[in-house]
Design a protein around this motif. Structure first.
Motif, PDB file in Angstrom:
ATOM      1  N   ALA A 180     -47.669  18.496  -1.402  1.00  0.00           N
ATOM      2  CA  ALA A 180     -48.466  19.632  -1.863  1.00  0.00           C
ATOM      3  C   ALA A 180     -48.521  19.676  -3.387  1.00  0.00           C
ATOM      4  CB  ALA A 180     -47.896  20.931  -1.313  1.00  0.00           C
ATOM      5  N   ILE A 181     -47.412  19.317  -4.024  1.00  0.00           N
ATOM      6  CA  ILE A 181     -47.405  19.260  -5.492  1.00  0.00           C
ATOM      7  C   ILE A 181     -48.404  18.225  -5.980  1.00  0.00           C
ATOM      8  CG2 ILE A 181     -46.024  18.670  -7.519  1.00  0.00           C
ATOM      9  CD1 ILE A 181     -43.596  19.789  -6.076  1.00  0.00           C
ATOM     10  N   GLU A 182     -48.374  17.044  -5.376  1.00  0.00           N
ATOM     11  CA  GLU A 182     -49.290  15.979  -5.793  1.00  0.00           C
ATOM     12  C   GLU A 182     -50.741  16.356  -5.510  1.00  0.00           C
ATOM     13  OE1 GLU A 182     -48.604  13.337  -7.660  1.00  0.00           O
ATOM     14  OE2 GLU A 182     -46.667  14.351  -7.742  1.00  0.00           O
ATOM     15  N   GLU A 183     -50.983  17.014  -4.375  1.00  0.00           N
ATOM     16  CA  GLU A 183     -52.350  17.438  -4.077  1.00  0.00           C
ATOM     17  C   GLU A 183     -52.848  18.438  -5.121  1.00  0.00           C
ATOM     18  OE1 GLU A 183     -54.260  18.059  -0.073  1.00  0.00           O
ATOM     19  OE2 GLU A 183     -53.858  20.159  -0.584  1.00  0.00           O
ATOM     20  N   THR A 184     -51.988  19.361  -5.528  1.00  0.00           N
ATOM     21  CA  THR A 184     -52.362  20.344  -6.533  1.00  0.00           C
ATOM     22  C   THR A 184     -52.708  19.671  -7.856  1.00  0.00           C
ATOM     23  OG1 THR A 184     -50.910  21.982  -5.502  1.00  0.00           O
ATOM     24  CG2 THR A 184     -51.605  22.408  -7.765  1.00  0.00           C
ATOM     25  N   LYS A 185     -51.851  18.744  -8.293  1.00  0.00           N
ATOM     26  CA  LYS A 185     -52.116  18.026  -9.543  1.00  0.00           C
ATOM     27  C   LYS A 185     -53.423  17.244  -9.457  1.00  0.00           C
ATOM     28  CE  LYS A 185     -47.257  17.387 -10.890  1.00  0.00           C
ATOM     29  NZ  LYS A 185     -46.177  16.375 -11.107  1.00  0.00           N
ATOM     30  N   ASN A 186     -53.646  16.602  -8.316  1.00  0.00           N
ATOM     31  CA  ASN A 186     -54.856  15.811  -8.137  1.00  0.00           C
ATOM     32  C   ASN A 186     -56.102  16.686  -8.169  1.00  0.00           C
ATOM     33  OD1 ASN A 186     -56.214  13.237  -7.502  1.00  0.00           O
ATOM     34  ND2 ASN A 186     -56.673  14.210  -5.538  1.00  0.00           N
ATOM     35  N   GLN A 187     -56.022  17.873  -7.587  1.00  0.00           N
ATOM     36  CA  GLN A 187     -57.167  18.782  -7.608  1.00  0.00           C
ATOM     37  C   GLN A 187     -57.509  19.208  -9.033  1.00  0.00           C
ATOM     38  OE1 GLN A 187     -56.147  21.970  -4.956  1.00  0.00           O
ATOM     39  NE2 GLN A 187     -56.425  20.726  -3.109  1.00  0.00           N
ATOM     40  N   TYR A 188     -56.493  19.470  -9.845  1.00  0.00           N
ATOM     41  CA  TYR A 188     -56.755  19.823 -11.239  1.00  0.00           C
ATOM     42  C   TYR A 188     -57.397  18.653 -11.993  1.00  0.00           C
ATOM     43  CZ  TYR A 188     -54.691  24.461 -11.399  1.00  0.00           C
ATOM     44  OH  TYR A 188     -54.455  25.797 -11.215  1.00  0.00           O
ATOM     45  N   ARG A 189     -56.931  17.435 -11.695  1.00  0.00           N
ATOM     46  CA  ARG A 189     -57.559  16.264 -12.334  1.00  0.00           C
ATOM     47  C   ARG A 189     -59.026  16.156 -11.947  1.00  0.00           C
ATOM     48  NH1 ARG A 189     -52.952  13.572 -10.045  1.00  0.00           N
ATOM     49  NH2 ARG A 189     -51.217  13.506 -11.525  1.00  0.00           N
ATOM     50  N   ASP A 215     -52.500  23.633  10.264  1.00  0.00           N
ATOM     51  CA  ASP A 215     -53.644  24.444  10.663  1.00  0.00           C
ATOM     52  C   ASP A 215     -54.931  23.626  10.652  1.00  0.00           C
ATOM     53  OD1 ASP A 215     -54.861  26.720  11.609  1.00  0.00           O
ATOM     54  OD2 ASP A 215     -54.023  28.029  10.057  1.00  0.00           O
ATOM     55  N   LYS A 216     -56.006  24.236  11.147  1.00  0.00           N
ATOM     56  CA  LYS A 216     -57.275  23.509  11.343  1.00  0.00           C
ATOM     57  C   LYS A 216     -57.997  23.245  10.030  1.00  0.00           C
ATOM     58  CE  LYS A 216     -58.549  26.881  13.991  1.00  0.00           C
ATOM     59  NZ  LYS A 216     -57.223  27.581  14.078  1.00  0.00           N
ATOM     60  N   LYS A 217     -58.004  24.221   9.134  1.00  0.00           N
ATOM     61  CA  LYS A 217     -58.747  24.105   7.875  1.00  0.00           C
ATOM     62  C   LYS A 217     -57.792  24.009   6.699  1.00  0.00           C
ATOM     63  CE  LYS A 217     -62.687  26.862   9.520  1.00  0.00           C
ATOM     64  NZ  LYS A 217     -63.496  28.085   9.277  1.00  0.00           N
ATOM     65  N   HIS A 218     -58.260  23.319   5.646  1.00  0.00           N
ATOM     66  CA  HIS A 218     -57.479  23.208   4.418  1.00  0.00           C
ATOM     67  C   HIS A 218     -58.362  23.578   3.237  1.00  0.00           C
ATOM     68  CE1 HIS A 218     -55.489  20.431   7.321  1.00  0.00           C
ATOM     69  NE2 HIS A 218     -54.446  21.121   6.899  1.00  0.00           N
ATOM     70  N   TYR A 219     -57.762  24.310   2.289  1.00  0.00           N
ATOM     71  CA  TYR A 219     -58.514  24.830   1.154  1.00  0.00           C
ATOM     72  C   TYR A 219     -57.863  24.403  -0.161  1.00  0.00           C
ATOM     73  CZ  TYR A 219     -60.373  27.941   4.786  1.00  0.00           C
ATOM     74  OH  TYR A 219     -60.943  28.449   5.929  1.00  0.00           O
ATOM     75  N   PRO A 220     -58.662  24.311  -1.237  1.00  0.00           N
ATOM     76  CA  PRO A 220     -58.096  23.976  -2.546  1.00  0.00           C
ATOM     77  C   PRO A 220     -57.138  25.062  -3.026  1.00  0.00           C
ATOM     78  CG  PRO A 220     -60.495  23.709  -2.534  1.00  0.00           C
ATOM     79  CD  PRO A 220     -60.138  24.429  -1.275  1.00  0.00           C
ATOM     80  N   ILE A 221     -56.118  24.664  -3.741  1.00  0.00           N
ATOM     81  CA  ILE A 221     -55.206  25.607  -4.378  1.00  0.00           C
ATOM     82  C   ILE A 221     -55.462  25.676  -5.881  1.00  0.00           C
ATOM     83  CG2 ILE A 221     -53.356  23.889  -4.673  1.00  0.00           C
ATOM     84  CD1 ILE A 221     -52.951  27.684  -3.994  1.00  0.00           C
ATOM     85  N   ALA A 222     -55.995  24.617  -6.478  1.00  0.00           N
ATOM     86  CA  ALA A 222     -56.291  24.628  -7.911  1.00  0.00           C
ATOM     87  C   ALA A 222     -57.307  25.731  -8.213  1.00  0.00           C
ATOM     88  CB  ALA A 222     -56.840  23.278  -8.355  1.00  0.00           C
TER      89      ALA A 222
END
Length: 358
Positions: free
Chosen positions: A164-173, A195-202
């Motif tokens: 999740a940390i890496e996904e967050t950093k990647n979204q900001y990039r 869960d079924k759906k996933h949403y951005p955190i950035a």
């Protein structure tokens, strides 16, 4: 003679912090056994200058172990904790699996260390968001009682794991470097991997942590409700939580509203918190002093500030509570439990020393 301590999930985010906390711990340790999944078998980690090879967790991994710290997921705890107990170890479990088991103490050492006295081989470490709230509220409960708790959390992505940390950093990039809209970035983990759906955190805030239950509260919210009542040994306390994930990497923050049974003078509340073990008062609005997540990272304490009386409810108090979710919220609380077991004479070293750690 010191203990043989095992860490199950040694390569995970919490497991690595457990090892670091054990390095700083006063717990006498003669042997450290690092256990993980088959994928990590054979890797080398260092503890107090000694290289230790990671072993695969099996049913036979706990022979000679005195204390086993688990943080490898609920299914791993469910499968292997009974084998550890059967082998003679005391298990401190950092997953949610045993928290609501009737015969398993749920412990925050500053709050309810006495619950350890009745352990039957397994002790549960509460949810990270519950732990810091307990440290902040226990000094108030002891002096003035608690009738109601309403908490809104602002939880860091590290609570969802390293991916999740890496996904967050990647979204900001993707937004800042690649010019994508926050709605266009890759989201595969949050708000809940199952869960079924996933949403951005950035650039976002997600009012969902874990799956939703039938009553429309999430499991995270229900954990806070049930765990608070169990730790404080009071089913009459009214507890309601809204748990929110925000794009902070580490450090959980909470806005907590409470109603006390007796009216509590605010200045006396501040003194009670400042004097309570594990709590640090940071409360000076005139100087803009209050707890902040980035300042809590890497620290074992729970920080409390913005303490003020509700404008309409005489027995109502608002607080802002911050702590490092990987330390006090997980690894440090687990090691603290082990230390407290030692201090109360509830675990004794029984193994044959294989090698001695300096």
């Amino acid at each position: 003679m010191g203990y043989c301590v095992a860490v199950v999930g040694a390569t995970g985010a919490v497991g690595t912090e457990m090892i670091r906390m054990l390095e700083e711990s006063s717990l006498p340790i003669d042997e450290l056994r690092l256990l993980s999944s088959y994928r990590s078998k054979g890797k080398i980690l260092t503890f107090r200058g000694q290289e230790i090879e990671i072993e695969e967790t099996t049913e036979d991994s706990f022979d000679g172990v005195d204390i086993a710290l688990f943080s490898a997921g609920g299914s791993t705890s469910a499968k292997y904790a009974p084998y550890a107990v059967k082998a003679g170890a005391v298990v401190v479990d950092n997953t949610s699996y045993f928290r609501q088991h009737k015969d398993v103490p749920l412990v925050v050492p500053e709050v309810n260390a006495h619950a350890l006295d009745a352990h039957k081989g397994i002790i549960a470490c509460p949810n990270c968001s519950t732990i810091q709230m307990m440290v902040a509220l226990e000094p108030i409960r002891r002096k003035w009682g608690l009738d109601r708790i309403i908490v809104s959390t602002y939880q860091a992505v590290s609570g969802a794991g390293a991916r999740a940390i890496e996904e967050t950093k990647n979204q900001y990039r993707q937004v800042l470097n690649d010019g994508l809209s926050p709605l266009e970035v890759t989201a595969e983990i949050l708000p809940s991997g199952g869960d079924k759906k996933h949403y951005p955190i950035a650039f976002n805030a997600l009012p969902q942590i874990d799956l939703f239950t039938e009553n429309d509260y999430t499991y995270e919210e229900m954990k806070m409700t049930k765990e608070t009542k169990k730790i404080m040994e009071d089913e009459s306390i009214k507890v309601s939580a809204t748990c929110v994930r925000i794009p902070v990497l580490s450090g959980h923050s909470e806005s907590v509203y409470i109603e006390t049974k007796e009216v509590a003078p605010i200045e006396e509340v501040k003194v009670a918190i400042a004097e309570f073990p594990g709590a640090v008062l940071e409360d000076n609005p005139k100087e803009q002093i209050y707890p902040q997540a980035i300042k809590a990272v890497g620290k074992k304490e729970t920080f409390v500030g913005r303490i003020r009386r509700d404008l309409d409810q005489e027995n109502g108090i608002h607080l802002w509570v911050v702590s490092d979710n990987l330390l006090k919220g997980a690894a440090w609380n687990s090691v603290q439990i082990a230390e407290t077991l030692h201090q109360r004479g509830l675990v004794k070293p029984t193994h044959e020393v294989v090698f001695e750690l300096i």
